[in-house]
Design an enzyme around this catalytic site. Structure first.
Site, PDB file in Angstrom:
ATOM      1  N   ILE A   1      -0.140  25.316  -5.272  1.00 34.35           N
ATOM      2  CA  ILE A   1       0.368  26.020  -4.086  1.00 34.35           C
ATOM      3  C   ILE A   1      -0.382  27.328  -3.953  1.00 34.35           C
ATOM      4  O   ILE A   1       0.141  28.402  -4.277  1.00 34.35           O
ATOM      5  CB  ILE A   1       1.884  26.285  -4.212  1.00 34.35           C
ATOM      6  CG1 ILE A   1       2.617  25.009  -4.631  1.00 34.35           C
ATOM      7  CG2 ILE A   1       2.458  26.790  -2.903  1.00 34.35           C
ATOM      8  CD1 ILE A   1       4.092  25.215  -4.890  1.00 34.35           C
ATOM      9  N   PRO A   2      -1.622  27.313  -3.499  1.00 36.06           N
ATOM     10  CA  PRO A   2      -2.337  28.579  -3.375  1.00 36.06           C
ATOM     11  C   PRO A   2      -1.733  29.450  -2.273  1.00 36.06           C
ATOM     12  O   PRO A   2      -1.396  28.928  -1.200  1.00 36.06           O
ATOM     13  CB  PRO A   2      -3.762  28.143  -3.007  1.00 36.06           C
ATOM     14  CG  PRO A   2      -3.663  26.746  -2.566  1.00 36.06           C
ATOM     15  CD  PRO A   2      -2.406  26.164  -3.078  1.00 36.06           C
ATOM     16  N   HIS A   3      -1.582  30.736  -2.574  1.00 32.76           N
ATOM     17  CA  HIS A   3      -1.058  31.660  -1.561  1.00 32.76           C
ATOM     18  C   HIS A   3      -1.524  33.063  -1.895  1.00 32.76           C
ATOM     19  O   HIS A   3      -1.698  33.396  -3.066  1.00 32.76           O
ATOM     20  CB  HIS A   3       0.472  31.616  -1.516  1.00 32.76           C
ATOM     21  CG  HIS A   3       1.097  31.839  -2.854  1.00 32.76           C
ATOM     22  ND1 HIS A   3       1.478  30.777  -3.660  1.00 32.76           N
ATOM     23  CD2 HIS A   3       1.390  32.968  -3.534  1.00 32.76           C
ATOM     24  CE1 HIS A   3       1.989  31.275  -4.778  1.00 32.76           C
ATOM     25  NE2 HIS A   3       1.946  32.594  -4.732  1.00 32.76           N
ATOM     26  N   PRO A   4      -1.745  33.881  -0.872  1.00 34.95           N
ATOM     27  CA  PRO A   4      -2.136  35.268  -1.143  1.00 34.95           C
ATOM     28  C   PRO A   4      -0.910  36.094  -1.525  1.00 34.95           C
ATOM     29  O   PRO A   4       0.215  35.728  -1.206  1.00 34.95           O
ATOM     30  CB  PRO A   4      -2.705  35.733   0.198  1.00 34.95           C
ATOM     31  CG  PRO A   4      -1.987  34.902   1.205  1.00 34.95           C
ATOM     32  CD  PRO A   4      -1.683  33.591   0.556  1.00 34.95           C
TER      33      PRO A   4
ATOM     34  N   ARG B   1      -5.884  35.736  -6.382  1.00 33.55           N
ATOM     35  CA  ARG B   1      -4.579  35.245  -6.821  1.00 33.55           C
ATOM     36  C   ARG B   1      -4.750  34.193  -7.911  1.00 33.55           C
ATOM     37  O   ARG B   1      -4.050  34.199  -8.922  1.00 33.55           O
ATOM     38  CB  ARG B   1      -3.824  34.667  -5.614  1.00 33.55           C
ATOM     39  CG  ARG B   1      -2.528  33.950  -5.934  1.00 33.55           C
ATOM     40  CD  ARG B   1      -1.474  34.923  -6.436  1.00 33.55           C
ATOM     41  NE  ARG B   1      -0.259  34.216  -6.800  1.00 33.55           N
ATOM     42  CZ  ARG B   1      -0.053  33.663  -7.984  1.00 33.55           C
ATOM     43  NH1 ARG B   1      -0.982  33.719  -8.909  1.00 33.55           N
ATOM     44  NH2 ARG B   1       1.068  33.053  -8.249  1.00 33.55           N
TER      45      ARG B   1
END
Lengths: 575, 224, 275
Positions: B134-137, B120
């Site tokens: 805001i790391p998110h898959p 991502r």
């Protein structure tokens, strides 16, 4: 003890509530017997009064007899029973398709009396339609008495009809077929068995009361392949004549409606005309069963030309009787006209080809009858089975089917609506089960409307509206006036998209500046058909419903499709 | 089991008017008539199956079927936990070290999660500026039962390829079993991060309880 | 809500009184009157389990030219937006169908008798049949326009009578007029009735709305009738019972309708009123 009672209740529930076949069979046979009784009563009293009046017919003043009968009959219908004139079959069909077969109790006897007066005095009409009307009203009122639902009531109306027709012609299958083909319009397993039993019950009643008097005697006919071609030609002739017949009936009625005379002077005039024709052409008087009988048995003695004239005299006399105040049906006149044409055709062929070997003229009378019945009512099965049963033999069935199918097809081609249905189709009330019209008529707007929409004040600032928009899942936002709650317009997301994306205008505009006030609205009084037309013509998927200037809800095509399908399943499911 | 007209109308998705009309027309198997009609469940099932009508009797489908409650941002953080002093000099290291500390992620899935997050980040940096990422898959994580947000305060700011080139000091991991919830949490979080005071508050690396309280306070102002 | 009242207009002075009554009723309870001006001397009403033919006498068809004008004048007088009913369906060409989906219907005591005979006569057989089959309450208008200032419910304490009470409550809510309940104590005592209310939905609301509950001993029927305020709308239930009895109330119903001048609002056995 309580266990037995419990069992009994369960069985009772299963037999009479969930599966009502047994109930319908029992009540249906009662309805069939009652309407059979009514039919026999009318037939017997007609025969007696005809005999009683017979001596008077030789006097010159006899032509007023039909007039007296017609006046009495229309007076009775208008002032005492207070029912409109007419033969009543469309009324039954209308009530079956729109109101689950609800008929008034007075219909079960009023037409009998009125048609007794008309036909007994010599008016040219048939006793079948009145008997059908009263039979179906008996069935309907029986259902009403037992508190049955619409579906069961419709079956009982069919039972009454079948019993009546079966009793008057002594033809159970014809009763069944007529009832299903003409009155109910749907062949459903659950309907057919009770109706068949009712038809048999009606026939048995008429047998028990008048065992020796079958209306038409069974005469075997030898029909060969030579008869096939002539019968095809005959079918063409009967198709034409049936169209002439229906047109004349309708035209005379229209003329009568335009004439501004009181109902009794119309009846007087019409009756005298029929009486005058009757002096020269006694064959036109009454229902004419014994003339038909003599034609079938080949003892009818009239010249070719006279018969030809008699056909049109009968058509005219029937039209006058029914159009100008008399009461009765067209079944018996159709039979008479048919048999006249049949023997005219037979004599005509023998005149041209004296050596050709064809069946007796009685057989041609039968073919003619089938042709006219199928042509006028556009009910080919009724025509075939009635004649087969009347003659009691299947020797003639091949030409019968030929004549019947050709005649009904040809007349259907020229005049798409049959005599019984024409009036209903013109009014847009011909609603057979499972058809589009029927479903649209059954679903009303109250069932389709989606309520629960939040309404917005017209003085709301656009920013507040955007805030409300965030938490709302509506696509349409009705706007109303502040104090009175009067509907002002509607906001559609698609129409305001460009303002929504422009925060600069949020505080500049009020809802009444962006709402759409030209959107068509429906009212709860509109039929679904009208609403669909509105949506179709204006390319809308959703339409707001506004009643007394108040917003009620929205109707969407999605919802319509959903319920339309359910309704279709309901109406066409084989129970 | 017996049903009333109103209950049946909800099961079938039609109005009670329609049910009453069907009753009048004799289309429904009714077990007791009168002013209050009742329907037997068994008869109805039988009837519906003959006609191909779906009739849902399962009890868990609430009759009114209330809107699915959106999870609160504060609750998600509470569930996810707040972690401090994450070591690392680049994006991958901080991600890796953070994930190792998370208690909500099962041990077997930690590598998988790291791969997804790394992919991502490779596609487009999740550093939204002001020192926050805001790391998110991109996929949903089926092994989670409820959405969680894990907060990792870094030991020292890292270059995160953020839009404003500012070094990132805090990571909000949004981990959801459902993409819809993801969107909801993302928008709730970004609402909070718009607040300048909140960023200042974050820079002090507040304790978990204080952070959640602050977010609860902000939530009340934003009702979505 | 959008409640509608169907009024069949009779173009005579007597009909005017009835119509004024309808308009007053609608204005008070915020319903919408819909007027049908008959074009034929009969029409059919299809109820769920019966088809009732209503035969009208000639006074209904009197001077159709002025009828519409008169109706509009009266609408104007009462300041209500006019609305007319045009029959869409016809059973036979001279027999229009009037749908039975209205919320109220206004009737004089008799539709087919000469109005001179009615004075304060019995409710006619047609009106009885309408009441018996109607799914809506029927307003039996007093012979002369008589505005009412309160609502009186005759409550007998049965489940069916609850319909009448609910209807009274509904009217009281929408009109803001006071509501009195009159009960004749037969066999049971007062506490029975109070318990009955307790078991209903929203007992508190019901109690709040009722201004006064009058109880009378069984022998005091005439006294009760006299003490009903002369300017009140009487709401009562009438339920067909068996074939012989026209109404369960039997003699009482007959007595009420022939001695009381007030407007009556009658709920039939097929009416179901929900709050």
């Amino acid at each position: 003890m309580s266990k037995i009672k419990n069992w009994y209740m369960q069985i009772y529930h299963k037999l009479f509530h969930l599966d009502d076949r047994l109930l319908l069979i029992i009540v249906g046979s009662i309805a069939g017997m009652c309407s059979g009784l009514a039919a026999v009563a009318l037939r017997l009293s007609l025969e007696h009064v005809f005999e009683w009046l017979h001596p008077f017919r030789q006097y010159g003043w006899a032509f007023v007899l039909p007039a007296v009968g017609a006046v009495l009959s229309s007076f009775y219908l208008e002032k005492i029973a207070r029912e409109g004139a007419g033969h009543g079959v469309p009324e039954v069909i209308y009530s079956v398709s729109r109101y689950g077969g609800l008929l008034r109790f007075r219909s079960s006897y009023s037409r009998l009396i009125a048609s007794f007066l008309t036909i007994g005095s010599g008016g040219s009409a048939g006793p079948e339609a009145p008997v059908v009307m009263s039979g179906s009203a008996i069935g309907s009122n029986l259902a009403k008495f037992l508190g049955l639902n619409d579906r069961q009531r419709i079956t009982l109306v069919g039972c009454g009809t079948a019993g009546a027709i079966a009793a008057i012609f002594n033809a159970p299958i014809a009763g069944l077929v007529f009832s299903v083909e003409v009155i109910l319009g749907e062949w459903k397993f659950v309907n057919i068995i009770p109706i068949a039993i009712a038809a048999v019950a009606g026939t048995q009643v008429s047998h028990a009361i008048i065992p020796e008097q079958v209306i038409f005697n069974h005469i075997p006919f030898a029909v060969s392949y030579n008869d096939i071609f002539p019968s095809i030609c005959l079918a063409g002739v009967t198709a034409l004549i049936s169209i002439v017949f229906t047109k004349t009936l309708r035209q005379t009625k229209k003329i009568a409606q335009k004439t501004s005379l009181s109902f009794w002077s119309k009846a007087l005039l019409g009756g005298c005309t029929v009486g005058l024709i009757g002096i020269y052409m006694p064959v036109v008087l009454g229902e004419g069963y014994h003339f038909i009988q003599s034609m079938i048995s080949g003892t009818f003695s009239m010249g070719v030309f006279v018969i030809f004239v008699a056909v049109f005299a009968k058509i005219f006399a029937t039209a006058i009787t029914l159009g100008w105040g008399g009461s009765g049906g067209i079944f018996a006149p159709s039979l008479l006209i048919g048999s006249l044409i049949g023997i005219f055709f037979h004599k005509f062929i023998l005149l041209i080809f004296p050596n050709v070997e064809i069946a007796k003229e009685g057989a041609y009378a039968l073919f003619g009858m089938t042709g006219i019945i199928s042509g006028v009512m556009q009910a080919p099965l009724t025509g075939i089975f009635l004649i087969v049963e009347i003659t009691g033999g299947y020797e003639t069935i091949l030409p019968l089917i030929l004549v019947s199918s050709i005649s009904s097809t040809m007349s259907h081609y020229i005049e798409p609506a049959s005599f019984y249905f024409k009036e209903l189709i013109e009014r847009g009330q011909f609603l057979r089960p499972g058809t589009d019209e029927r479903i649209l008529a059954d679903l009303n707007l109250g069932e389709l409307i989606e309520t629960g929409y939040d309404t917005f004040s017209e003085n709301m600032v656009f920013r507040d509206f955007i805030e409300a928009l965030k938490s709302s899942n509506q696509n349409f936002f009705p706007v109303i006036e502040d104090d009175t709650g009067v509907y002002k317009g509607v906001i559609q997301i698609s129409a305001i998209r460009k303002y929504v994306l422009d925060p600069g205008v949020y505080d500049m505009i009020f809802l009444n500046q962006i709402m759409d006030t030209d959107v068509l609205t429906a009212s709860l009084e509109n039929g679904l058909q009208e609403v669909l037309d509105m949506m179709e013509n204006n390319n809308m998927d959703t339409i707001p419903v506004v009643e007394h200037e108040r917003f009620v809800g929205m109707i969407s095509k999605n919802r319509i499709l959903d319920l339309y399908r359910r309704e279709l399943i309901m109406q066409t499911s084989v129970y | 089991m017996e049903l009333s007209v109103l209950e049946l109308s909800k099961r079938l998705g039609v109005t009670p008017i329609t049910i009453e009309r069907w009753l009048r027309q004799g289309n429904l198997p009714v077990s007791s008539k009168g002013t209050h009609c009742r329907f037997n469940k068994k008869d109805l099932e039988n009837w519906a199956s003959k006609r191909n009508i779906s009739l849902d009797f399962s009890e868990n489908k609430n009759l009114s079927s209330p809107e699915k409650e959106h999870p609160l941002l504060s609750a998600a953080i509470q569930d996810g936990g707040v972690y401090y002093d994450i070591k690392g000099d680049n994006v991958h290291q901080v991600l890796k070290n953070s994930i190792d500390k998370f208690t909500v992620i099962p041990q077997d899935f930690k590598d998988d999660l790291f791969d997804r997050l790394a992919r991502r980040e490779a596609a487009l940096s999740t550093g939204i500026g002001k020192g926050i990422a805001i790391p998110h898959p991109r996929e949903q994580l089926h092994y989670l039962t409820s959405p969680v947000i894990c907060v990792s305060f870094l030991d020292h700011p890292v270059d995160y390829n953020a839009l404003d080139q500012k070094q990132v000091f805090v990571l909000f991991f949004i981990l959801c079993p459902d993409l819809k919830l993801h969107l909801h949490l993302l928008s709730a979080l970004s609402f909070c991060l718009k607040d300048f005071q909140f960023i200042q508050f974050l820079e002090q690396k507040p304790a978990a309880g204080l952070l959640i309280k602050k977010i609860e306070f902000l939530q009340q102002r934003n009702t979505i | 809500m959008n409640y509608t009242l169907l009024h069949i207009f009779r173009n005579t002075p007597f009909g005017r009184e009835t119509f004024l009554q309808s308009l007053y009723f609608c204005k008070t309870i915020h319903a919408y009157p819909v007027v049908y001006i008959p074009k034929t001397d009969k029409f059919l009403m299809y109820f769920p389990n019966d088809a009732v033919q209503i035969d009208l006498d000639n006074s209904y068809l009197f001077s159709p030219k002025t009828a519409k004008k008169h109706v509009l004048e009266l609408f104007d007088y009462m300041q209500i937006a006019p609305q007319f009913y045009m029959p869409k369906n016809f059973t036979a060409s001279s027999l229009p169908d009037i749908p039975a989906n209205f919320d109220y219907l206004c009737c004089p005591r008799s539709v087919s008798d000469l109005s001179s005979k009615i004075g304060l006569g019995h409710i006619g057989p047609k009106v009885r049949r309408i009441i018996k089959h109607a799914t809506f309450p029927v307003l039996i208008a007093s012979p002369v326009f008589k505005p009412w200032k309160s609502i009186s419910v005759f409550f007998g304490g049965s489940v069916n009578a609850m319909n009448a009470l609910r209807l009274g409550l509904k009217l009281a809510l929408s009109s803001g007029l006071p509501l009195d309940v009159f009960t004749l104590l037969e066999k049971k005592d007062e506490s029975y009735y109070e318990n009955f209310i307790e078991n209903q939905d929203f007992p508190e609301t019901i109690k709040q709305l009722i201004r006064q509950w009058h109880f009378y001993k069984k022998s005091q029927f005439d006294k009760m009738l006299y003490e009903v305020p002369h300017d009140s709308l009487i709401v009562l239930g009438a339920y067909g019972h068996g074939i012989i009895k026209e109404f369960l109330l039997g003699s009482k119903m007959e007595k009420i309708q022939s001695t009381v001048m007030n407007n009556l609002l009658i709920t039939g056995p097929y009416c179901s009123i929900s709050l």
